[in-house]
Scaffold this motif. Structure first.
Motif, PDB file in Angstrom:
ATOM      1  N   LEU A 140       0.835  -1.197   0.000  1.00  0.00           N
ATOM      2  CA  LEU A 140       0.000   0.000   0.000  1.00  0.00           C
ATOM      3  C   LEU A 140       0.872   1.250   0.000  1.00  0.00           C
ATOM      4  N   ARG A 141       1.985   1.182   0.739  1.00  0.00           N
ATOM      5  CA  ARG A 141       2.927   2.311   0.746  1.00  0.00           C
ATOM      6  C   ARG A 141       3.511   2.532  -0.647  1.00  0.00           C
ATOM      7  N   VAL A 142       3.892   1.437  -1.318  1.00  0.00           N
ATOM      8  CA  VAL A 142       4.445   1.535  -2.677  1.00  0.00           C
ATOM      9  C   VAL A 142       3.421   2.147  -3.627  1.00  0.00           C
ATOM     10  N   LEU A 143       2.180   1.678  -3.527  1.00  0.00           N
ATOM     11  CA  LEU A 143       1.118   2.185  -4.390  1.00  0.00           C
ATOM     12  C   LEU A 143       0.908   3.686  -4.192  1.00  0.00           C
ATOM     13  N   LEU A 144       0.758   4.111  -2.927  1.00  0.00           N
ATOM     14  CA  LEU A 144       0.546   5.535  -2.643  1.00  0.00           C
ATOM     15  C   LEU A 144       1.757   6.361  -3.053  1.00  0.00           C
ATOM     16  N   SER A 145       2.950   5.815  -2.825  1.00  0.00           N
ATOM     17  CA  SER A 145       4.182   6.522  -3.179  1.00  0.00           C
ATOM     18  C   SER A 145       4.277   6.750  -4.682  1.00  0.00           C
ATOM     19  N   GLU A 146       3.907   5.730  -5.470  1.00  0.00           N
ATOM     20  CA  GLU A 146       3.971   5.845  -6.927  1.00  0.00           C
ATOM     21  C   GLU A 146       2.988   6.900  -7.445  1.00  0.00           C
ATOM     22  N   VAL A 147       1.747   6.835  -6.956  1.00  0.00           N
ATOM     23  CA  VAL A 147       0.720   7.763  -7.450  1.00  0.00           C
ATOM     24  C   VAL A 147       1.013   9.194  -7.012  1.00  0.00           C
ATOM     25  N   ILE A 148       1.399   9.369  -5.748  1.00  0.00           N
ATOM     26  CA  ILE A 148       1.714  10.712  -5.249  1.00  0.00           C
ATOM     27  C   ILE A 148       2.975  11.258  -5.913  1.00  0.00           C
ATOM     28  N   GLY A 149       3.977  10.395  -6.094  1.00  0.00           N
ATOM     29  CA  GLY A 149       5.204  10.820  -6.780  1.00  0.00           C
ATOM     30  C   GLY A 149       4.924  11.257  -8.203  1.00  0.00           C
ATOM     31  N   ASN A 150       4.030  10.554  -8.877  1.00  0.00           N
ATOM     32  CA  ASN A 150       3.636  10.922 -10.234  1.00  0.00           C
ATOM     33  C   ASN A 150       2.915  12.272 -10.249  1.00  0.00           C
ATOM     34  N   ALA A 151       2.053  12.477  -9.245  1.00  0.00           N
ATOM     35  CA  ALA A 151       1.320  13.746  -9.146  1.00  0.00           C
ATOM     36  C   ALA A 151       2.273  14.913  -8.924  1.00  0.00           C
ATOM     37  N   ILE A 152       3.295  14.688  -8.105  1.00  0.00           N
ATOM     38  CA  ILE A 152       4.291  15.737  -7.837  1.00  0.00           C
ATOM     39  C   ILE A 152       5.113  16.026  -9.095  1.00  0.00           C
ATOM     40  N   ALA A 153       5.554  14.956  -9.761  1.00  0.00           N
ATOM     41  CA  ALA A 153       6.426  15.105 -10.923  1.00  0.00           C
ATOM     42  C   ALA A 153       5.757  15.858 -12.066  1.00  0.00           C
ATOM     43  N   TYR A 154       4.442  15.671 -12.233  1.00  0.00           N
ATOM     44  CA  TYR A 154       3.760  16.267 -13.377  1.00  0.00           C
ATOM     45  C   TYR A 154       2.954  17.512 -13.018  1.00  0.00           C
ATOM     46  N   SER A 155       3.094  17.970 -11.774  1.00  0.00           N
ATOM     47  CA  SER A 155       2.424  19.211 -11.386  1.00  0.00           C
ATOM     48  C   SER A 155       3.345  20.396 -11.656  1.00  0.00           C
ATOM     49  N   THR A 156       2.747  21.557 -11.778  1.00  0.00           N
ATOM     50  CA  THR A 156       3.529  22.766 -12.039  1.00  0.00           C
ATOM     51  C   THR A 156       4.276  23.197 -10.780  1.00  0.00           C
ATOM     52  N   LYS A 157       5.243  24.043 -10.971  1.00  0.00           N
ATOM     53  CA  LYS A 157       6.054  24.534  -9.855  1.00  0.00           C
ATOM     54  C   LYS A 157       5.196  25.375  -8.908  1.00  0.00           C
ATOM     55  N   ALA A 158       5.536  25.309  -7.617  1.00  0.00           N
ATOM     56  CA  ALA A 158       4.901  26.126  -6.574  1.00  0.00           C
ATOM     57  C   ALA A 158       3.393  25.886  -6.467  1.00  0.00           C
ATOM     58  N   CYS A 159       2.964  24.645  -6.662  1.00  0.00           N
ATOM     59  CA  CYS A 159       1.543  24.329  -6.509  1.00  0.00           C
ATOM     60  C   CYS A 159       1.367  23.354  -5.343  1.00  0.00           C
ATOM     61  N   THR A 160       0.147  22.993  -5.061  1.00  0.00           N
ATOM     62  CA  THR A 160      -0.160  22.073  -3.974  1.00  0.00           C
ATOM     63  C   THR A 160      -0.799  20.799  -4.526  1.00  0.00           C
ATOM     64  N   VAL A 161      -0.265  19.657  -4.121  1.00  0.00           N
ATOM     65  CA  VAL A 161      -0.860  18.365  -4.456  1.00  0.00           C
ATOM     66  C   VAL A 161      -1.725  17.947  -3.267  1.00  0.00           C
ATOM     67  N   ASP A 162      -3.000  17.746  -3.516  1.00  0.00           N
ATOM     68  CA  ASP A 162      -3.956  17.447  -2.442  1.00  0.00           C
ATOM     69  C   ASP A 162      -4.216  15.949  -2.325  1.00  0.00           C
ATOM     70  N   VAL A 163      -4.153  15.465  -1.087  1.00  0.00           N
ATOM     71  CA  VAL A 163      -4.486  14.070  -0.793  1.00  0.00           C
ATOM     72  C   VAL A 163      -5.579  14.083   0.273  1.00  0.00           C
ATOM     73  N   ARG A 164      -6.740  13.533  -0.070  1.00  0.00           N
ATOM     74  CA  ARG A 164      -7.876  13.522   0.862  1.00  0.00           C
ATOM     75  C   ARG A 164      -8.356  12.086   1.066  1.00  0.00           C
ATOM     76  N   VAL A 165      -8.558  11.722   2.319  1.00  0.00           N
ATOM     77  CA  VAL A 165      -8.991  10.366   2.669  1.00  0.00           C
ATOM     78  C   VAL A 165     -10.394  10.427   3.257  1.00  0.00           C
ATOM     79  N   HIS A 166     -11.330   9.674   2.654  1.00  0.00           N
ATOM     80  CA  HIS A 166     -12.721   9.659   3.111  1.00  0.00           C
ATOM     81  C   HIS A 166     -13.114   8.222   3.477  1.00  0.00           C
ATOM     82  N   PRO A 167     -13.470   7.973   4.745  1.00  0.00           N
ATOM     83  CA  PRO A 167     -14.020   6.641   5.088  1.00  0.00           C
ATOM     84  C   PRO A 167     -15.429   6.501   4.500  1.00  0.00           C
ATOM     85  N   ILE A 168     -15.679   5.405   3.818  1.00  0.00           N
ATOM     86  CA  ILE A 168     -17.010   5.130   3.256  1.00  0.00           C
ATOM     87  C   ILE A 168     -17.405   3.725   3.678  1.00  0.00           C
ATOM     88  N   HIS A 169     -18.325   3.633   4.643  1.00  0.00           N
ATOM     89  CA  HIS A 169     -18.756   2.361   5.207  1.00  0.00           C
ATOM     90  C   HIS A 169     -17.529   1.604   5.736  1.00  0.00           C
TER      91      HIS A 169
END
Length: 205
Positions: free
Chosen positions: A150-179
């Motif tokens: 799970l750590r590898v999965l989150l690391s890959e997706v978040i790392g990809n989001a950081i790499a392809y985002s513009t400079k000086a922006c914010t990458v948002d991660v939100r966790v919602h419990p559903i049932h």
């Protein structure tokens, strides 16, 4: 006539079997080629990073200049090594998937601590690109999962989001419990994936 029909059917089946084998070999060859291209592409950047640092340090620098540049280039080469290790881990993981030899250790896993570990991993990169990683996750939220994968999965997706985002922006991660499950939203500020490429999202490599 029956014998002739039998030969025709047998010939057709043999032809289809050979055609299937040829298509399978083509697919394997295409996947092997895709893996090699991906590996060469991924290896190029960290090797270039370390080569650039070594070339700089190999120049005839004064002691004062070395004192100024050495710490910076040590950090740079460590980043290059981190990326190389990440590529090796990814290739080993891909091999385990192909061999069907993945063993999951399912345990109660706290999501917030896992996300904090991932954020710490990308701290240097975020600072260099003046980006921020905003994590909205209540403490105590747990899921039954293999913590490492799970750590590898989150690391890959978040790392990809950081790499392809513009400079000086914010990458948002939100966790919602559903049932009895959780929903994790990761939103970047990049160029996005072209619509024509969307159907190929889950293809190998």
């Amino acid at each position: 006539l029956l014998v002739l029909c039998g030969f025709l059917v047998a010939g057709y089946l043999l032809y289809m079997w050979n055609l299937h084998n040829v298509e399978s070999l083509k697919k394997i060859d295409k996947e092997r080629s895709g893996l090699l291209q991906l590996t060469f592409h991924q290896l190029g950047e960290p090797i270039t990073i370390m080569q650039w640092s070594l070339e700089t340090l190999s120049d005839n620098l004064t002691l004062q200049q070395l004192e100024h540049v050495v710490p910076e280039h040590i950090t740079t080469m460590n980043e290059g090594l981190r990326r190389l290790n990440g590529i090796i881990d990814t290739l080993q993981f891909a091999e385990k998937i192909d061999l069907g030899s993945i063993e999951f250790k399912i345990v109660p896993t706290e999501v917030s601590s896992l996300l904090k570990d991932v954020a710490l991993k990308y701290k240097t990169i975020l600072e260099a690109s003046q980006q921020q990683l905003s994590i909205q996750c209540d403490d105590g939220i747990k899921v039954l999962a293999d913590r490492e994968y799970l750590r590898v999965l989150l690391s890959e997706v978040i790392g990809n989001a950081i790499a392809y985002s513009t400079k000086a922006c914010t990458v948002d991660v939100r966790v919602h419990p559903i049932h009895r499950t959780i929903h994790i939203d990761i939103q970047d500020h990049g160029c996005g994936i072209p619509t024509d490429d969307m159907p190929r999202l889950f293809e190998k490599y």
